[in-house]
Design a protein around this motif. Structure first.
Motif, PDB file in Angstrom:
ATOM      1  N   VAL A 146       0.863  -1.183   0.000  1.00 60.52           N
ATOM      2  CA  VAL A 146       0.000   0.000   0.000  1.00 60.52           C
ATOM      3  C   VAL A 146       0.900   1.233   0.000  1.00 60.52           C
ATOM      4  CG1 VAL A 146      -1.965  -1.065   1.166  1.00 60.52           C
ATOM      5  CG2 VAL A 146      -0.162   0.011   2.527  1.00 60.52           C
ATOM      6  N   ASP A 147       0.330   2.363  -0.434  1.00 58.50           N
ATOM      7  CA  ASP A 147       1.043   3.644  -0.363  1.00 58.50           C
ATOM      8  C   ASP A 147       0.689   4.334   0.945  1.00 58.50           C
ATOM      9  OD1 ASP A 147       2.480   3.709  -2.740  1.00 58.50           O
ATOM     10  OD2 ASP A 147       0.748   4.379  -3.891  1.00 58.50           O
ATOM     11  N   ALA A 148       1.673   5.050   1.506  1.00 61.57           N
ATOM     12  CA  ALA A 148       1.428   5.815   2.736  1.00 61.57           C
ATOM     13  C   ALA A 148       2.261   7.080   2.693  1.00 61.57           C
ATOM     14  CB  ALA A 148       1.777   4.980   3.958  1.00 61.57           C
ATOM     15  N   ASP A 149       1.625   8.198   2.362  1.00 60.37           N
ATOM     16  CA  ASP A 149       2.303   9.494   2.371  1.00 60.37           C
ATOM     17  C   ASP A 149       3.568   9.473   1.506  1.00 60.37           C
ATOM     18  OD1 ASP A 149       2.687  12.158   3.069  1.00 60.37           O
ATOM     19  OD2 ASP A 149       3.902  11.652   4.827  1.00 60.37           O
ATOM     20  N   GLY A 150       3.459   8.920   0.302  1.00 56.40           N
ATOM     21  CA  GLY A 150       4.589   8.914  -0.615  1.00 56.40           C
ATOM     22  C   GLY A 150       5.594   7.806  -0.382  1.00 56.40           C
ATOM     23  N   LYS A 151       5.341   6.967   0.606  1.00 55.99           N
ATOM     24  CA  LYS A 151       6.231   5.837   0.893  1.00 55.99           C
ATOM     25  C   LYS A 151       5.460   4.531   0.679  1.00 55.99           C
ATOM     26  CE  LYS A 151       9.039   8.458   4.173  1.00 55.99           C
ATOM     27  NZ  LYS A 151       9.580   8.549   5.559  1.00 55.99           N
ATOM     28  N   ILE A 152       6.175   3.435   0.616  1.00 56.29           N
ATOM     29  CA  ILE A 152       5.563   2.133   0.328  1.00 56.29           C
ATOM     30  C   ILE A 152       5.588   1.276   1.589  1.00 56.29           C
ATOM     31  CG2 ILE A 152       5.786   0.014  -1.041  1.00 56.29           C
ATOM     32  CD1 ILE A 152       7.281   1.866  -3.133  1.00 56.29           C
ATOM     33  N   ILE A 153       4.442   0.647   1.883  1.00 53.76           N
ATOM     34  CA  ILE A 153       4.373  -0.314   2.985  1.00 53.76           C
ATOM     35  C   ILE A 153       4.133  -1.704   2.401  1.00 53.76           C
ATOM     36  CG2 ILE A 153       3.057  -1.098   4.995  1.00 53.76           C
ATOM     37  CD1 ILE A 153       2.434   1.786   5.640  1.00 53.76           C
ATOM     38  N   ILE A 154       5.004  -2.629   2.756  1.00 57.04           N
ATOM     39  CA  ILE A 154       4.838  -4.019   2.309  1.00 57.04           C
ATOM     40  C   ILE A 154       3.881  -4.718   3.280  1.00 57.04           C
ATOM     41  CG2 ILE A 154       6.006  -6.231   1.942  1.00 57.04           C
ATOM     42  CD1 ILE A 154       8.523  -4.670   1.210  1.00 57.04           C
ATOM     43  N   LYS A 155       2.770  -5.206   2.734  1.00 60.95           N
ATOM     44  CA  LYS A 155       1.774  -5.899   3.552  1.00 60.95           C
ATOM     45  C   LYS A 155       2.004  -7.415   3.569  1.00 60.95           C
ATOM     46  CE  LYS A 155      -1.666  -4.055   4.821  1.00 60.95           C
ATOM     47  NZ  LYS A 155      -2.016  -3.423   6.111  1.00 60.95           N
TER      48      LYS A 155
END
Length: 223
Positions: A204-213
């Motif tokens: 997912v995207d979070a404030d211009g950064k990427i979170i690996i789920k």
């Protein structure tokens, strides 16, 4: 110069040795997108990132920027050129506001003579860097784009990943163009691949950064 003991290259030095070392170091700051050195310039300085991020790039024959490596805090760059005394083989550009420690070539030669373990630590980091570059080139040559992007995200997570309640955050701002440049594809393909990854619940995207789920899901794609 503060917090030298936090830099992995100097972790085995005593407080007294760190104090001696400080006389050979210089600090410098670079704004986002500012060039630190360019391909072909003489190897005057060896660099260590204190804070921020640096990208190592080359320009293709078509004029396209290719990102070879992202350098994170405590990592070195410019080392091979300085030690071998040949021009920098690529460009170094700040990806965000960045602080570095730099050591002149003359002083680096003095330091590795004075602290032999320093040369060993530099060699280890350079060896890891070369393996990483080889793996990246192999992926570009052999793997489909999805596998290359999945492998890149896992690699970056290993370097700058931060565990959060939502998943593993890659703690740097990455545009889809940056990702495309790092895996040798087009920005359109990068956008399509990320859309697919999001639909499948991998990232997912979070404030211009990427979170690996789903790390296992990405790993399965990258293998």
């Amino acid at each position: 110069m503060k917090n030298l003991h936090k830099i992995s290259l100097f972790k085995n030095l005593s407080d007294e040795e760190l104090k001696e070392l400080g006389a050979y170091l210089a600090a410098a700051s670079y704004k986002k997108k500012e060039t630190i050195f360019s391909e072909g310039e003489p190897p005057d300085w060896f660099y260590i990132v204190s804070s921020g991020k640096v990208k190592i790039t080359k320009i293709s024959h078509e004029g396209k920027e290719i990102i070879l490596e992202v350098i994170s805090p405590s990592d070195i760059f410019g080392g091979v050129a300085v030690l071998k005394n040949f021009p920098y083989p690529a460009n170094a550009v700040a990806m965000e506001d960045t602080e570095v420690i730099k050591i002149s070539r003359k002083n680096l030669m003095r330091l590795v003579d004075r602290f032999p373990n320093l040369m060993y630590c530099i060699a280890l980091q350079l060896g890891d860097r070369m393996k990483s570059s080889y793996d990246s080139l192999k992926n570009i040559a052999l793997e489909r784009v999805e596998a290359r992007i999945a492998a890149l995200l896992l690699k970056l997570a290993g370097k700058v990943g931060v565990e959060t309640k939502d998943g593993l955050l890659i703690d740097m701002r990455l545009t889809k163009q940056d990702v495309a440049d790092m895996v040798g594809t087009t920005v359109e393909t990068s956008i399509r691949t990320f859309s697919k990854f999001k639909k499948e619940g991998l990232v997912v995207d979070a404030d211009g950064k990427i979170i690996i789920k789903d790390r296992k899901g990405l790993a399965a794609l990258s293998s």
